[in-house]
Write an enzyme that holds these catalytic residues in place. Structure first.
Site, PDB file in Angstrom:
ATOM      1  N   ILE A  31     114.029  42.419  33.825  1.00  0.00           N
ATOM      2  CA  ILE A  31     113.578  41.038  33.973  1.00  0.00           C
ATOM      3  C   ILE A  31     112.763  40.573  32.758  1.00  0.00           C
ATOM      4  O   ILE A  31     112.627  39.363  32.533  1.00  0.00           O
ATOM      5  CB  ILE A  31     112.761  40.900  35.280  1.00  0.00           C
ATOM      6  N   GLY A  91     102.920  54.265  30.175  1.00  0.00           N
ATOM      7  CA  GLY A  91     103.252  52.849  30.271  1.00  0.00           C
ATOM      8  C   GLY A  91     104.104  52.497  31.475  1.00  0.00           C
ATOM      9  O   GLY A  91     104.695  51.414  31.531  1.00  0.00           O
ATOM     10  N   HIS A  98     113.051  55.343  36.586  1.00  0.00           N
ATOM     11  CA  HIS A  98     114.076  54.530  35.924  1.00  0.00           C
ATOM     12  C   HIS A  98     114.134  54.883  34.454  1.00  0.00           C
ATOM     13  O   HIS A  98     113.123  55.232  33.846  1.00  0.00           O
ATOM     14  CB  HIS A  98     113.798  53.032  36.091  1.00  0.00           C
TER      15      HIS A  98
HETATM   16  P1  DGP Z   1     108.117  50.551  33.243  1.00  0.00           P
HETATM   17  O1  DGP Z   1     106.989  49.883  32.485  1.00  0.00           O
HETATM   18  O2  DGP Z   1     108.748  51.673  32.457  1.00  0.00           O
HETATM   19  O3  DGP Z   1     107.704  50.964  34.635  1.00  0.00           O
HETATM   20  O4  DGP Z   1     109.261  49.462  33.367  1.00  0.00           O
HETATM   21  C1  DGP Z   1     109.394  48.609  34.456  1.00  0.00           C
HETATM   22  C2  DGP Z   1     110.364  47.523  34.044  1.00  0.00           C
HETATM   23  O5  DGP Z   1     110.849  46.909  35.212  1.00  0.00           O
HETATM   24  C3  DGP Z   1     109.758  46.422  33.186  1.00  0.00           C
HETATM   25  O6  DGP Z   1     110.386  46.422  31.902  1.00  0.00           O
HETATM   26  C4  DGP Z   1     110.043  45.148  33.929  1.00  0.00           C
HETATM   27  C5  DGP Z   1     111.074  45.559  34.949  1.00  0.00           C
HETATM   28  N1  DGP Z   1     110.970  44.878  36.225  1.00  0.00           N
HETATM   29  C6  DGP Z   1     109.860  44.801  37.010  1.00  0.00           C
HETATM   30  N2  DGP Z   1     110.136  44.107  38.137  1.00  0.00           N
HETATM   31  C7  DGP Z   1     111.460  43.766  38.056  1.00  0.00           C
HETATM   32  C8  DGP Z   1     112.320  43.057  38.932  1.00  0.00           C
HETATM   33  O7  DGP Z   1     111.962  42.580  40.010  1.00  0.00           O
HETATM   34  N3  DGP Z   1     113.611  42.885  38.505  1.00  0.00           N
HETATM   35  C9  DGP Z   1     114.056  43.395  37.318  1.00  0.00           C
HETATM   36  N4  DGP Z   1     115.342  43.176  37.004  1.00  0.00           N
HETATM   37  N5  DGP Z   1     113.268  44.091  36.480  1.00  0.00           N
HETATM   38  C10 DGP Z   1     111.973  44.260  36.845  1.00  0.00           C
END
Ligand code: DGP
Length: 112
Positions: A31, A91, A98
């Site tokens: 996102i 981070g 993921h």
């Molecule tokens: P991390 O910082 O490694 O935990 O990455 C989490 C990522 O998840 C961050 O780049 C933004 C993404 N993210 C968070 N919430 C959502 C969501 O609701 N939808 C999508 N598509 N991505 C999300």
């Protein structure tokens, strides 16, 4: 897991730009993209972080899926990066394991 945003995406309860899914993983667009191609590859099973993983086959499948998606999205020849942020200093902000697949631009090193 209740209250896990990625579990809800995996289940289809909230929308996401899904690009791939199979019996083990789901991949969708981040996102907050940090590169022209920024996908997240997540296991269907809830694991909070890399620190909880014991299933080497699942971890391998996540990595192989990232490489496959890089090829399918046309960034494998130019190059790409696969990142797993783990816990606070790593981070990590979403506590469902993921892998980030980032491509379509030059990646600097070291990361911030
Ligand atoms: P991390 O910082 O490694 O935990 O990455 C989490 C990522 O998840 C961050 O780049 C933004 C993404 N993210 C968070 N919430 C959502 C969501 O609701 N939808 C999508 N598509 N991505 C999300």
């Amino acid at each position: 897991m209740r209250d896990c945003i990625f579990c809800k995406i995996v289940a289809g309860d909230i929308p996401a730009g899904k690009v791939y899914e199979d019996e083990h993983v789901v991949a969708f667009r981040d996102i907050q993209p940090q590169a022209p191609l920024h996908l997240l590859i997540v296991p269907r099973v809830h694991l909070a972080s890399l620190d909880e993983v014991e299933d080497t086959a699942l971890l391998g499948h996540i990595m192989v899926t990232a490489a496959r998606l890089a090829r399918e999205h046309g960034v494998s020849q130019g190059g790409y990066r696969v990142v797993v942020n783990c816990n606070q200093d790593g981070g990590q902000t979403v506590f469902h394991l993921h892998a980030h697949l980032l491509g379509g631009r030059f990646m600097t090193w070291p990361p911030g």
